[in-house]
Design a protein around this motif. Structure first.
Motif, PDB file in Angstrom:
ATOM      1  N   LEU A 194       1.476  -0.310  -2.286  1.00  0.00           N
ATOM      2  CA  LEU A 194       0.750  -1.231  -3.154  1.00  0.00           C
ATOM      3  C   LEU A 194       0.674  -0.708  -4.591  1.00  0.00           C
ATOM      4  CD1 LEU A 194      -2.140  -2.444  -0.831  1.00  0.00           C
ATOM      5  CD2 LEU A 194      -0.154  -3.728  -1.608  1.00  0.00           C
ATOM      6  N   VAL A 195       0.465   0.582  -4.756  1.00  0.00           N
ATOM      7  CA  VAL A 195       0.411   1.166  -6.102  1.00  0.00           C
ATOM      8  C   VAL A 195       1.780   1.037  -6.777  1.00  0.00           C
ATOM      9  CG1 VAL A 195       0.166   3.353  -7.367  1.00  0.00           C
ATOM     10  CG2 VAL A 195      -1.517   2.725  -5.636  1.00  0.00           C
TER      11      VAL A 195
ATOM     12  N   LEU B 293       5.181  -4.349 -11.237  1.00  0.00           N
ATOM     13  CA  LEU B 293       4.807  -5.604 -11.876  1.00  0.00           C
ATOM     14  C   LEU B 293       4.316  -5.395 -13.303  1.00  0.00           C
ATOM     15  CD1 LEU B 293       3.059  -7.470  -8.923  1.00  0.00           C
ATOM     16  CD2 LEU B 293       5.270  -7.980  -9.947  1.00  0.00           C
ATOM     17  N   ALA B 294       3.577  -4.310 -13.538  1.00  0.00           N
ATOM     18  CA  ALA B 294       3.084  -4.028 -14.886  1.00  0.00           C
ATOM     19  C   ALA B 294       4.245  -3.727 -15.832  1.00  0.00           C
ATOM     20  CB  ALA B 294       2.100  -2.860 -14.849  1.00  0.00           C
TER      21      ALA B 294
ATOM     22  N   LEU C 258       4.004  -1.226  -6.183  1.00  0.00           N
ATOM     23  CA  LEU C 258       4.187  -2.632  -6.494  1.00  0.00           C
ATOM     24  C   LEU C 258       3.444  -3.024  -7.763  1.00  0.00           C
ATOM     25  CD1 LEU C 258       5.358  -5.363  -5.524  1.00  0.00           C
ATOM     26  CD2 LEU C 258       3.216  -5.705  -4.300  1.00  0.00           C
ATOM     27  N   VAL C 259       2.223  -2.551  -7.912  1.00  0.00           N
ATOM     28  CA  VAL C 259       1.437  -2.871  -9.110  1.00  0.00           C
ATOM     29  C   VAL C 259       2.077  -2.255 -10.347  1.00  0.00           C
ATOM     30  CG1 VAL C 259      -0.790  -2.446 -10.248  1.00  0.00           C
ATOM     31  CG2 VAL C 259      -0.720  -3.222  -7.878  1.00  0.00           C
ATOM     32  N   ILE C 260       2.555  -1.023 -10.220  1.00  0.00           N
ATOM     33  CA  ILE C 260       3.220  -0.374 -11.362  1.00  0.00           C
ATOM     34  C   ILE C 260       4.492  -1.136 -11.736  1.00  0.00           C
ATOM     35  CG2 ILE C 260       4.449   1.711 -12.095  1.00  0.00           C
ATOM     36  CD1 ILE C 260       2.378   3.317 -10.493  1.00  0.00           C
TER      37      ILE C 260
END
Length: 84
Positions: A12-13, A19-20, A15-17
């Motif tokens: 999840l981390v 996307l950012a 994935l968030v990175i």
């Protein structure tokens, strides 16, 4: 924390990175170049008429020494019921 939870949090981390980073790239792309497309149309059309003719030639074929195709022979099955 067990191993499965660590893996899920790590994914999840990541994935968030990802996307950012993608959002930053899209927001930073402020290219002002535009593409102009021009389409030309023909001013005059020319029509031509063509005729198609066909010619048929008759040729006779003679066997050239090969093995002839098997003829149509009637096949009989043995008496009784066969098959599955």
């Amino acid at each position: 924390m067990d191993t499965r939870t660590r893996w899920i949090v790590g994914i999840l981390v990541a994935l968030v990175i990802g996307l950012a980073v993608g959002l930053i790239i899209v927001a930073a792309d402020n290219s002002s170049s535009t593409t102009t497309l021009t389409q030309t149309r023909p001013t005059a059309t020319t029509r031509t008429q063509t005729r198609q003719t066909t010619t048929q030639a008759t040729t006779s074929t003679t066997p050239n020494g090969g093995t002839p195709a098997p003829g149509t022979t009637t096949r009989t099955s043995p008496s009784g019921s066969g098959g599955l």
